[in-house]
Design an enzyme around this catalytic site. Structure first.
Site, short mmCIF file in Angstrom:
data_model
loop_
_atom_site.label_atom_id
_atom_site.label_comp_id
_atom_site.label_asym_id
_atom_site.label_seq_id
_atom_site.Cartn_x
_atom_site.Cartn_y
_atom_site.Cartn_z
N ASP A 214 -2.32 -1.90 -3.72
CA ASP A 214 -2.95 -0.75 -3.90
C ASP A 214 -2.28 0.35 -4.86
O ASP A 214 -3.08 1.45 -4.95
CB ASP A 214 -3.35 -0.11 -2.43
N GLU B 206 0.88 3.14 -12.76
CA GLU B 206 -0.58 3.33 -12.45
C GLU B 206 -0.88 4.79 -12.98
O GLU B 206 -2.14 4.75 -12.97
CB GLU B 206 -0.77 3.16 -10.81
N THR C 62 0.89 -1.21 -0.01
CA THR C 62 0.12 -0.03 0.07
C THR C 62 0.79 1.20 -0.02
O THR C 62 0.47 2.27 0.39
CB THR C 62 -0.88 0.00 1.32
N SER C 63 2.20 1.05 -0.30
CA SER C 63 3.11 2.11 -0.16
C SER C 63 3.67 3.01 -1.62
O SER C 63 2.91 3.86 -1.82
CB SER C 63 4.43 1.64 0.48
N ARG C 64 4.44 2.36 -2.25
CA ARG C 64 4.70 2.83 -3.65
C ARG C 64 4.67 1.76 -4.60
O ARG C 64 5.33 0.69 -4.23
CB ARG C 64 6.11 3.44 -3.61
#
Lengths: 217, 112
Positions: free
Chosen positions: B41, B46, B15-17
């Site tokens: 995430d 992205e 969920t970080s980078r």
């Protein structure tokens, strides 16, 4: 202050409008991402409010500056998309939101872990389709399992605390160990040892070990 | 330090980078059956996908689409930050930053 807000979604408009009730800035909401071909939409705005995927490279910054913008308010923590050398050269200023909710991110990491382990999305699709078989949906108890946390800043610490609450054994890696976590039984290890021992690994670090490398290559 | 160091059946959560994980290596680790599950995430590439509705488009990113095809991979679209409290804080801090600049004050949140 007249401010062009780029990459506006309905939720941005809702919360920024509410937050602006007392401040009284003139917010101009723009749905487009900020890029060279949309920069004209900021004409006459001393400030621009931008988000993670907006482009703030040299050409965009120069175009903004030429049209009268001198302040960039990033509505996120990261600013890797802003060419700071050009900002300084032009005498512009950039501010950001360094922290908003560490709980939000840590709790989402837990949501993903639980959904993945117990296959909640697949289970839901099956039930929606009238398929009530549970074959293939077996997970594991997280209680008693080893969870590795890479990066124990605020978000990583909260994630580690939630996992302690689940009854997990928690390992951690960070260049600066958190003594309060150690006191609660979290063990700091070299990252290779952490990976070798952890059934669950969650990443909460801001950057890679070295430029161009990954924690889990 | 590779996926191969992890015990068989391990779960990896990011969920970080996006750049913290090599996506090609992740695909290989899932494909081999070694990784128990992967939840993301964030994703390296992205910017061209996340926050937008691409449901009528032909997505060109083959590595990403391969990831989506696995039953034990779960992807969300950079929504970890997205709670009511976080949005209120983002709005309040942004307004404070605009106030500071308009008043000619140094903001503690200035990066340049």
């Amino acid at each position: 202050m007249k401010t062009a807000v780029f990459s506006t979604k309905p939720y941005d408009r809702e919360f920024l409008t509410a937050g602006n009730a007392a401040a009284g800035h003139e917010l101009v909401f723009v749905e487009n991402r900020l890029r060279l071909d949309t920069v004209a939409l900021a004409a006459g705005c001393p400030a621009v409010c931008a988000f993670v995927n907006d482009v703030l490279d040299g050409p965009v910054l120069r175009a903004l500056h030429a049209a009268g913008t001198c302040f960039i308010a990033m509505r996120c923590a990261g600013y890797n998309n802003v060419e700071l050398a050009v900002v300084r050269e032009l005498g512009m200023q950039v501010a950001r939101v360094p922290a908003y909710s560490p709980y939000a991110v840590a709790e989402h990491a837990v949501a993903l872990l639980l959904a993945l382990n117990r296959q909640v999305p697949r289970a839901w699709w099956r039930v929606r389709d009238g398929n009530f078989s549970i074959d293939g949906l077996m997970g594991v108890d997280l209680h008693g399992k080893t969870v590795g946390v890479i990066g124990t800043g605020t978000i990583g610490r909260i994630f580690a605390e939630i996992m302690l609450g689940f009854g997990c054994r928690v390992l951690a890696y960070d260049v600066r160990p958190d003594e309060a976590l150690e006191a609660r039984g979290v063990r700091y290890l070299p990252v290779e040892d952490l990976l070798a021992q952890s059934l669950v690994v969650s990443l909460h670090c801001r950057c890679c070990p070295r430029p161009g490398t990954c924690w889990i290559p | 330090m590779t996926f191969a160091l992890l015990p068989p059946g391990a779960f990896v959560i990011n969920t970080s980078r996006g750049a913290l994980i090599d996506t090609e290596a992740a695909v290989a680790a899932v494909k081999s059956g070694r990784l128990g599950g992967l939840a993301l995430d964030v994703y390296e590439e992205e910017a061209e996908l996340f926050f937008e509705d691409h449901s009528s488009d032909i997505i060109q990113d083959d590595t990403f689409m391969r990831l989506l095809s696995f039953p034990n991979v779960l992807v969300t679209s950079h929504q970890a930050f997205f709670t009511r409290e976080a949005m209120q804080n983002i709005s309040a801090t942004t307004m404070g930053n605009l106030d500071d600049f308009a008043a000619g004050r140094q903001t503690p949140n200035q990066v340049a």
